[in-house]
Design a protein around this motif. Structure first.
Motif, PDB file in Angstrom:
ATOM      1  N   GLN A 151       0.816  -1.213   0.000  1.00  0.00           N
ATOM      2  CA  GLN A 151       0.000   0.000   0.000  1.00  0.00           C
ATOM      3  C   GLN A 151       0.854   1.270   0.000  1.00  0.00           C
ATOM      4  O   GLN A 151       1.815   1.383   0.763  1.00  0.00           O
ATOM      5  N   SER A 153      -0.960   4.396  -0.071  1.00  0.00           N
ATOM      6  CA  SER A 153      -1.982   5.427   0.144  1.00  0.00           C
ATOM      7  C   SER A 153      -1.642   6.247   1.386  1.00  0.00           C
ATOM      8  O   SER A 153      -1.287   5.682   2.415  1.00  0.00           O
ATOM      9  N   TRP A 156      -5.291   8.228   4.554  1.00  0.00           N
ATOM     10  CA  TRP A 156      -6.553   7.570   4.200  1.00  0.00           C
ATOM     11  C   TRP A 156      -7.506   7.533   5.392  1.00  0.00           C
ATOM     12  O   TRP A 156      -7.084   7.309   6.521  1.00  0.00           O
ATOM     13  N   GLY A 162     -12.316   1.490   0.019  1.00  0.00           N
ATOM     14  CA  GLY A 162     -11.062   0.934  -0.477  1.00  0.00           C
ATOM     15  C   GLY A 162     -10.378  -0.046   0.447  1.00  0.00           C
ATOM     16  O   GLY A 162      -9.226  -0.433   0.211  1.00  0.00           O
ATOM     17  N   GLN A 163     -11.060  -0.491   1.507  1.00  0.00           N
ATOM     18  CA  GLN A 163     -10.443  -1.438   2.434  1.00  0.00           C
ATOM     19  C   GLN A 163     -10.257  -2.802   1.760  1.00  0.00           C
ATOM     20  O   GLN A 163     -11.105  -3.261   0.987  1.00  0.00           O
ATOM     21  N   PRO A 180      -6.301   0.894   4.008  1.00  0.00           N
ATOM     22  CA  PRO A 180      -5.141   1.349   3.237  1.00  0.00           C
ATOM     23  C   PRO A 180      -4.198   2.133   4.147  1.00  0.00           C
ATOM     24  O   PRO A 180      -4.620   3.097   4.797  1.00  0.00           O
ATOM     25  N   LEU A 201     -14.816   2.473  -3.505  1.00  0.00           N
ATOM     26  CA  LEU A 201     -14.228   3.710  -3.021  1.00  0.00           C
ATOM     27  C   LEU A 201     -15.217   4.871  -3.050  1.00  0.00           C
ATOM     28  O   LEU A 201     -16.084   4.947  -3.913  1.00  0.00           O
ATOM     29  N   ASN A 203     -13.720   8.150  -2.350  1.00  0.00           N
ATOM     30  CA  ASN A 203     -12.634   9.060  -2.014  1.00  0.00           C
ATOM     31  C   ASN A 203     -12.693  10.352  -2.816  1.00  0.00           C
ATOM     32  O   ASN A 203     -13.149  10.370  -3.959  1.00  0.00           O
ATOM     33  N   LYS A 207      -7.196  12.237  -3.122  1.00  0.00           N
ATOM     34  CA  LYS A 207      -6.728  11.097  -2.348  1.00  0.00           C
ATOM     35  C   LYS A 207      -6.600   9.884  -3.269  1.00  0.00           C
ATOM     36  O   LYS A 207      -7.529   9.567  -4.011  1.00  0.00           O
ATOM     37  N   ARG A 209      -5.737   5.814  -3.839  1.00  0.00           N
ATOM     38  CA  ARG A 209      -5.483   4.454  -3.339  1.00  0.00           C
ATOM     39  C   ARG A 209      -4.553   3.780  -4.338  1.00  0.00           C
ATOM     40  O   ARG A 209      -4.956   3.386  -5.436  1.00  0.00           O
ATOM     41  N   THR A 211      -1.521   0.823  -5.003  1.00  0.00           N
ATOM     42  CA  THR A 211      -0.914  -0.415  -4.515  1.00  0.00           C
ATOM     43  C   THR A 211       0.026  -0.981  -5.579  1.00  0.00           C
ATOM     44  O   THR A 211      -0.153  -0.732  -6.769  1.00  0.00           O
TER      45      THR A 211
END
Length: 217
Positions: A151, A153, A156, A162-163, A180, A201, A203, A207, A209, A211
């Protein structure tokens, strides 16, 4: 219980502050500043080609329709996903090759060797999730012995979604929810098995996310 024991018994393990902070920040900057138009390609499923629109990654209309298809399938309890990933075909043009090589070296030394693995990475890619993107409940099958999700991010909040959701007992009623978190590596033992998903998400645009994911042999 050390991380090797946890991985074998529970099917997952986490490494917080996995890389030196300077290295992690440099990786994040590389990803965010990759500007080549073929850096990212949208992945969605189900995907029904849209014959009335020229189907190319630069078409916002195509992307919007494909995302709507994926969301509709998810609501109908079908397997679906929607996110952007780097195209390995063009890795040299936008620096993704260097990103993968640097991470692969640490995975071989810090993860593969303690697990008695060769350290070969079957595939790796950078993923970028935007608003209303997600991956529904699934397993990775025989993609490798272990999956890794690194990750990148920052700042967050849970309300952004987005978990990464793990189902260590194969029951959808028992969940391990992983937020995240910058510079955090998660390993999944695929023959455990380890079904997982990424929540949709919500967001703001500023922001990200981000990976780096793949599979270890």
């Amino acid at each position: 219980m050390n991380w090797v024991e946890q991985l074998q018994e529970q099917g997952f393990a986490q490494f917080r502050q996995y890389l030196p902070s300077d290295t992690a920040n440099h990786l994040r900057k590389q990803i965010l500043t990759a500007a080549h138009f073929k850096t990212w390609r949208l992945l969605t499923t189900p995907y029904r080609p849209l014959t009335h629109i020229k189907d190319r990654i630069s078409s916002s209309n195509v992307e919007k329709c494909r995302q709507q298809q994926a969301i509709k399938a998810e609501r109908n309890k079908q397997f679906a996903f929607s996110f952007y990933r780097t195209s390995n075909k063009h890795a040299k043009r936008h620096g993704a090759g260097d990103i993968h090589l640097n991470l692969a070296k640490t995975l071989k030394e810090q993860v593969a060797m303690p697990l008695g693995l060769s350290g070969e990475i079957r595939d790796s890619f950078v993923a970028k999730f935007e608003r209303e993107q997600f991956i529904s409940y699934h397993t990775d099958g025989s993609a490798g012995q272990y999956a890794f999700i690194y990750q990148l991010s920052k700042g967050w909040q849970p309300k952004y979604g987005g978990q990464l959701v793990l189902y260590p007992t194969k029951s959808r009623f028992y969940r391990k929810v992983i937020q995240p978190e910058f510079n955090c590596l998660t390993l999944l033992k695929l023959n455990h098995p380890m079904p997982h998903s990424v929540r949709m998400l919500n967001n703001p645009k500023h922001k990200h996310r981000l990976t780096i994911s793949g599979w270890l042999e």
